[in-house]
Design an enzyme around this catalytic site. Structure first.
Site, PDB file in Angstrom:
ATOM      1  CG  HIS A  23      -1.842   1.089   1.365  1.00  0.00           C
ATOM      2  ND1 HIS A  23      -1.474   2.305   1.909  1.00  0.00           N
ATOM      3  CD2 HIS A  23      -3.116   1.212   0.981  1.00  0.00           C
ATOM      4  CE1 HIS A  23      -2.509   3.128   1.853  1.00  0.00           C
ATOM      5  NE2 HIS A  23      -3.518   2.491   1.298  1.00  0.00           N
TER       6      HIS A  23
ATOM      7  CB  VAL B   6       1.059   4.528   4.186  1.00  0.00           C
ATOM      8  CG1 VAL B   6       0.053   5.613   3.883  1.00  0.00           C
ATOM      9  CG2 VAL B   6       0.401   3.240   4.627  1.00  0.00           C
ATOM     10  CE  LYS B   7       0.975  -0.427   5.620  1.00  0.00           C
ATOM     11  NZ  LYS B   7       0.101  -1.552   5.435  1.00  0.00           N
ATOM     12  CG  HIS B   8       9.378   0.327   4.559  1.00  0.00           C
ATOM     13  ND1 HIS B   8       8.564  -0.131   5.560  1.00  0.00           N
ATOM     14  CD2 HIS B   8      10.396   0.984   5.157  1.00  0.00           C
ATOM     15  CE1 HIS B   8       9.077   0.244   6.723  1.00  0.00           C
ATOM     16  NE2 HIS B   8      10.176   0.912   6.509  1.00  0.00           N
TER      17      HIS B   8
END
Ligand SMILES: *Cc1c(COP(=O)(O)O)cnc(C)c1O
Length: 377
Positions: free
Chosen positions: A179, A181-183
């Site tokens: 997603h 917002v992830k790394h």
């Protein structure tokens, strides 16, 4: 930037080039870029096998399903997480059991896990909160004693390490989300990693309607039309378009992690002299990859008041997480007693997530800290 979000992806021109060439290719789903992305995930996690799927939530669902546990098995997980960790247990016909957390890491507390084990317990799903790996040695010890399987939710922890071992290579199965917002991001997307070839084969089938052959197999020269559906399963496939983005993003994972670590260090330095703020710490045995930066607030400052103050200053603070047992679906259908989770309740009442993403500048961090200092309780 006007409103500073709590998390944000970073897509560059090279990423866009890769996606464009994926769109011009013969296979836009189920093709070579899916396989290439899976190999790249194996490299960063040091796992033998990776199966890419449509989301982190889908990864959790197939991870539980591939274990083939008897219906009504108990699976222990943390209440301070995204609700998908408990939902995947219910979707598979099992019973979620929650165990309280540790205050410093906000990770599931192995001692509390041990207390919740019954003769119906079959697995533990643990989350590396904020990117700080769980005490995997303690969890493995409990798993060994009681013959339990381990699923690591590494959605916050791509690239993180515990005593030099990578998240993704330690549990029976590990799952990740891509997603924004992830790394690293694929828009929506996820993956399961494992060292077990039998689980790998089952996962490949479970992301594809439970079929024993995929489209690429059946399209091969001289191939038969026949396939068999061996399990009841859904379509959790990811596209080559998304995987092209994923491969390109993974090339910058180290750069993203290092910048997150720098920003976290800067936050902690600048926040240190505020008496009502407890900054987060990393234990010496871990490599923390800082998916989010969370602080605990002490009296007289109230979390909700600070939240409103910072949002009014254009700072996109957040709360990770509303405990699973507080959601009305769980209250109605699978009630837990909040009093059983004193640490989660305390952390939830005092925690706030400050913005953190690799494209943030040092000045952005200073602006957030100034706004925190400007809050009058
Ligand atoms: C993001 C996340 C998920 C879900 O991933 P999606 O790709 O959004 O479905 C699950 N668990 C944790 C801990 C997460 O942070």
């Amino acid at each position: 930037m006007g409103q500073l979000p709590y998390g944000l992806h970073w897509v560059d021109e090279a990423d866009i080039e890769e996606v464009t060439s994926a769109l011009r290719a013969d296979w836009i789903t189920g093709g070579p870029r899916v396989a290439g992305f899976e190999r790249a995930i194996c490299e960063v996690t040091r796992a033998r096998h990776a199966v890419a799927v449509s989301s982190g939530t889908a990864a959790l669902e197939v991870a539980v399903q591939c274990l083939d546990l008897p219906r009504g098995s108990e699976i222990i997980t943390t209440p301070l997480t995204f609700v998908a960790d408990a939902n995947c247990i219910l979707f598979n016909g099992h019973t979620p059991v929650l165990a309280d957390i540790e205050r410093d890491t906000r990770n599931i507390d192995p001692e509390q896990v041990r207390r919740r084990v019954t003769d119906r317990t079959r697995a533990i799903i643990y989350v590396d909160y904020a990117g700080h790996p769980c005490d995997v040695d303690a969890l493995k010890e409990i798993a060994r004693e009681h013959d339990l399987l381990l699923i690591e939710d590494g959605c916050h922890a791509l690239g993180a390490e515990h005593r030099g071992r990578r998240v993704g290579s330690m549990a029976d199965l590990s799952i990740f989300s891509f997603h924004p917002v992830k790394h690293v991001t694929t828009g929506e997307g996820g993956a399961v990693t494992t060292d077990d070839p039998t689980l790998d084969a089952r996962l490949r089938s479970l992301r594809n309607h439970g079929m024993d052959r995929d489209a690429k197999d059946r399209a091969e020269e001289g191939a038969d039309y026949w396939y068999d559906v061996k399990h009841l399963a859904r379509n959790f496939r990811i596209t080559d378009i998304q995987c092209a983005l994923g491969m390109s993003q993974l090339r910058r994972l180290e750069q993203f992690v290092r910048r997150r670590q720098e920003l976290a260090r800067l936050y902690s330095e600048l926040l240190e002299d505020i008496p009502w703020v407890e900054v987060p710490a990393a234990r010496p045995e871990v490599r923390h990859v800082w998916h989010i930066y969370t602080v605990l607030l002490n009296p007289p400052v109230k979390r909700d008041a600070l939240f409103r103050h910072l949002r009014s200053q254009g700072i996109g603070v957040n709360v990770h997480y509303i405990p699973v047992y507080r959601h009305s679906y769980y209250v109605r259908n699978h009630p837990f007693d909040p009093a059983d989770f004193p640490v989660t309740e305390d952390v939830f009442s005092r925690i706030i997530t400050l913005p953190l993403f690799p494209r943030m500048t040092d000045e952005d961090v200073a602006r957030v800290v100034e706004a925190v200092k400007g809050h009058v309780a």
